[in-house]
Every structure is written in structure tokens, then in C-alpha cells.
Design a protein around this motif. Structure first.
Motif, mmCIF file in Angstrom:
data_model
loop_
_atom_site.group_PDB
_atom_site.id
_atom_site.type_symbol
_atom_site.label_atom_id
_atom_site.label_comp_id
_atom_site.label_asym_id
_atom_site.label_seq_id
_atom_site.Cartn_x
_atom_site.Cartn_y
_atom_site.Cartn_z
ATOM 1 N N UNK A 91 0.830 -1.198 0.000
ATOM 2 C CA UNK A 91 0.000 0.000 0.000
ATOM 3 C C UNK A 91 0.865 1.249 0.000
ATOM 4 N N UNK A 92 0.623 2.093 -1.013
ATOM 5 C CA UNK A 92 1.237 3.410 -1.054
ATOM 6 C C UNK A 92 0.294 4.406 -0.395
ATOM 7 N N UNK A 93 0.825 5.541 0.097
ATOM 8 C CA UNK A 93 -0.031 6.558 0.717
ATOM 9 C C UNK A 93 -1.152 7.009 -0.212
ATOM 10 N N UNK B 7 -3.511 5.503 -1.456
ATOM 11 C CA UNK B 7 -3.981 4.514 -2.420
ATOM 12 C C UNK B 7 -4.491 3.289 -1.671
ATOM 13 N N UNK B 8 -5.312 2.495 -2.342
ATOM 14 C CA UNK B 8 -5.732 1.244 -1.741
ATOM 15 C C UNK B 8 -4.633 0.201 -1.848
ATOM 16 N N UNK B 9 -4.691 -0.850 -1.016
ATOM 17 C CA UNK B 9 -3.704 -1.930 -1.107
ATOM 18 C C UNK B 9 -3.780 -2.615 -2.464
ATOM 19 N N UNK B 10 -2.645 -3.078 -2.946
ATOM 20 C CA UNK B 10 -2.600 -3.853 -4.182
ATOM 21 C C UNK B 10 -1.953 -5.200 -3.907
ATOM 22 N N UNK B 11 -2.493 -6.223 -4.556
ATOM 23 C CA UNK B 11 -1.999 -7.587 -4.363
ATOM 24 C C UNK B 11 -0.553 -7.700 -4.834
ATOM 25 N N UNK C 218 9.361 1.129 -1.237
ATOM 26 C CA UNK C 218 8.973 1.817 0.001
ATOM 27 C C UNK C 218 7.453 1.957 0.043
ATOM 28 N N UNK C 219 6.848 1.325 1.024
ATOM 29 C CA UNK C 219 5.389 1.269 1.128
ATOM 30 C C UNK C 219 5.051 0.553 2.433
ATOM 31 N N UNK C 220 3.765 0.429 2.701
ATOM 32 C CA UNK C 220 3.307 -0.395 3.822
ATOM 33 C C UNK C 220 2.905 -1.754 3.273
ATOM 34 N N UNK C 221 3.387 -2.808 3.891
ATOM 35 C CA UNK C 221 3.105 -4.167 3.457
ATOM 36 C C UNK C 221 2.195 -4.848 4.471
ATOM 37 N N UNK D 177 3.542 -3.431 7.944
ATOM 38 C CA UNK D 177 4.923 -3.028 8.211
ATOM 39 C C UNK D 177 5.309 -1.978 7.185
ATOM 40 N N UNK D 178 5.780 -0.830 7.676
ATOM 41 C CA UNK D 178 6.207 0.222 6.763
ATOM 42 C C UNK D 178 7.660 -0.001 6.390
ATOM 43 N N UNK D 179 7.891 -0.243 5.109
ATOM 44 C CA UNK D 179 9.253 -0.464 4.604
ATOM 45 C C UNK D 179 9.782 0.814 3.977
ATOM 46 N N UNK D 180 10.966 1.202 4.400
ATOM 47 C CA UNK D 180 11.653 2.352 3.819
ATOM 48 C C UNK D 180 12.948 1.859 3.205
ATOM 49 N N UNK D 181 13.074 2.010 1.900
ATOM 50 C CA UNK D 181 14.307 1.620 1.213
ATOM 51 C C UNK D 181 15.108 2.884 0.949
ATOM 52 N N UNK D 182 16.278 2.942 1.554
ATOM 53 C CA UNK D 182 17.102 4.154 1.470
ATOM 54 C C UNK D 182 18.181 4.011 0.407
#
Lengths: 118, 113
Positions: B38-40, B42-46, B85-88, B107-112
Motif C-alpha cells: 500500500x502506497x499513501x 492509495x488502496x492496497x494492491x496484491x 517503500x510502502x506499507x506491506x 509493516x512500513x518499509x523504507x528503502x534508502x
């Protein structure tokens, strides 16, 4: 449209008022779902429609919540006498056939309605 | 009663490294597991799924592992990219309840860089 459309995107209301949230599923999708996500929580199942009937409404939290679907398409989720704990993002999703595991994963979500009850 | 648990609310990973997102469940009736992204605003995507008869499913950079005895699954992303980077969300379905998915808290993933 190409995707699931929800309106309004944001709704601010006063405690005790009624609200209606609308969902336009993807054309041809027979299954429609409502979920909600409260702050810090996962997505919580509310109700599932197959066509115009709702074989599973076990997730509706109280009798203040109701939903209908007409013409096998548009669905409306109504919350009566809103309370502050109803504040959440309400998500609608649709799919082709939930009994087919190959398509069950193809649950298409709308962007949600952010409901804030003051 | 949280039947699907994602105990890490956030994760930060460097670009190019592996991201591992974990999920635990308590309901032994769950037979199908899914990950949504899920991006901010937006709805979740499979993203990817796995049946309980398997222990691994791979799709490009994404692999899901299932350990039924431990009631644990994990999502591996290799190599991680900034666009990941998104919420999973981890989700599960119980046998005979095709209509209802039980989701974790994400879980919010941040890829730096």
C-alpha cells in the motif's frame, strides 16, 4: 472507470450524524467487500456482497452500520449516529469470483474514504 | 484478538539489500496467505500469495516463505529498490471463507539510497 472508485475521499462529520459512503466497483466484478482501517490497526473486514446479496455481514461492528448494493454494482455503506470510534479509513474492494483462489487474490481496492468523527 | 500479527511496524533497508518482512498467525484454519502493498492515499494492491500446501512461492524479486509448524510467513524482497517503500500487509484466509481476509497491522518499509 478502470478501477474501484470511492466517494467522498474525505468526510468530516459531527458525532451523532449519519454518513453514507459510496463504492463503485470495477465493471463486471460480482463480489464487493467493505473493510475499514482504524489508526494503528490492520484492515478489518466488514461485509461481503455477491451480486446484490450479502452472505457475510459478520464484520459489521454494530446495528448502526448497514450496507446495500443495487444492480450488482454500486454499494453504499451507511453509518447512523456516528461515534468517534467510527473514525477510520473505509476501503471498498471488488473481485471477479471469491470462491476461485486464482482470482481471490485479485482483490482490487479503492483509495478509501477517510472518515473523521468530531 | 489479532489472528494475524506483524510485530515490526517499520523496517529500513538500504537499496540493493534484502528486505525481510515477517508475519505470524494463530488460526490453524488459515489455508491461504497473501501479501498486499500500500502506497499513501492509495488502496492496497496484491503482491504475492501462497497456499498452505506449499512452503515457498517466488515471483521475480519477491519470495514468500511459509512455515506451517511455526505459523509464520515471511516476504523477502531482493534486491530492494526505493520504489518498494510502502506499507506491506500480510493477510490470511480460512478454508471455506473465500470472502473474508484477515489482515495484519502492516509493516512500513523504507528503502534508502
Amino acid at each position: 472507470g478502470a478501477g474501484v472508485s470511492q466517494s467522498p475521499s474525505n468526510k468530516v462529520t459531527e458525532k451523532g450524524k449519519d454518513v453514507e459512503l459510496r463504492c463503485d466497483p470495477i465493471s463486471g466484478h460480482t463480489a464487493l467487500y467493505w473493510y475499514r482501517q482504524s489508526l494503528g490497526q490492520g484492515l478489518e473486514f466488514l461485509i461481503y456482497f455477491q451480486g446484490n446479496s450479502a452472505p457475510d455481514k459478520s464484520g459489521l461492528p454494530s446495528d448502526r452500520f448497514s450496507a446495500e448494493r443495487t444492480g450488482g454494482s454500486v454499494s453504499t455503506l451507511t453509518i447512523q449516529r456516528t461515534q468517534q470510534e467510527d473514525s477510520a479509513v473505509y476501503l471498498c474492494a471488488s473481485s471477479l469470483d471469491p470462491d476461485d483462489s486464482a482470482t481471490n487474490e485479485k482483490l482490487f481496492f479503492g483509495s478509501g474514504t477517510q472518515l473523521s468523527v468530531l | 484478538d489479532q489472528q494475524v500479527k506483524q510485530n515490526s511496524p517499520s523496517l529500513s533497508v538500504q537499496e540493493g539489500r534484502i528486505s525481510i518482512l515477517n508475519c505470524d498467525y494463530t488460526n490453524s484454519m488459515f489455508d491461504y496467505f497473501l501479501w498486499y502493498k500500500k502506497y499513501p492515499a492509495e488502496g492496497p494492491t496484491f503482491l504475492i500469495s501462497i497456499s498452505s500446501i506449499k512452503d515457498k512461492n517466488e515471483d521475480g524479486r519477491f519470495t514468500v516463505f511459509l512455515n506451517k509448524s511455526a505459523k509464520h510467513l515471511s516476504l523477502h524482497i531482493v534486491p530492494s529498490q526505493p520504489g518498494d517503500s510502502a506499507v506491506y500487509f500480510c493477510a490470511a484466509r480460512a478454508a471455506g471463507t473465500a470472502s473474508k481476509l484477515t489482515f495484519g497491522t502492516g509493516t512500513r518499509l523504507q528503502v534508502t539510497l
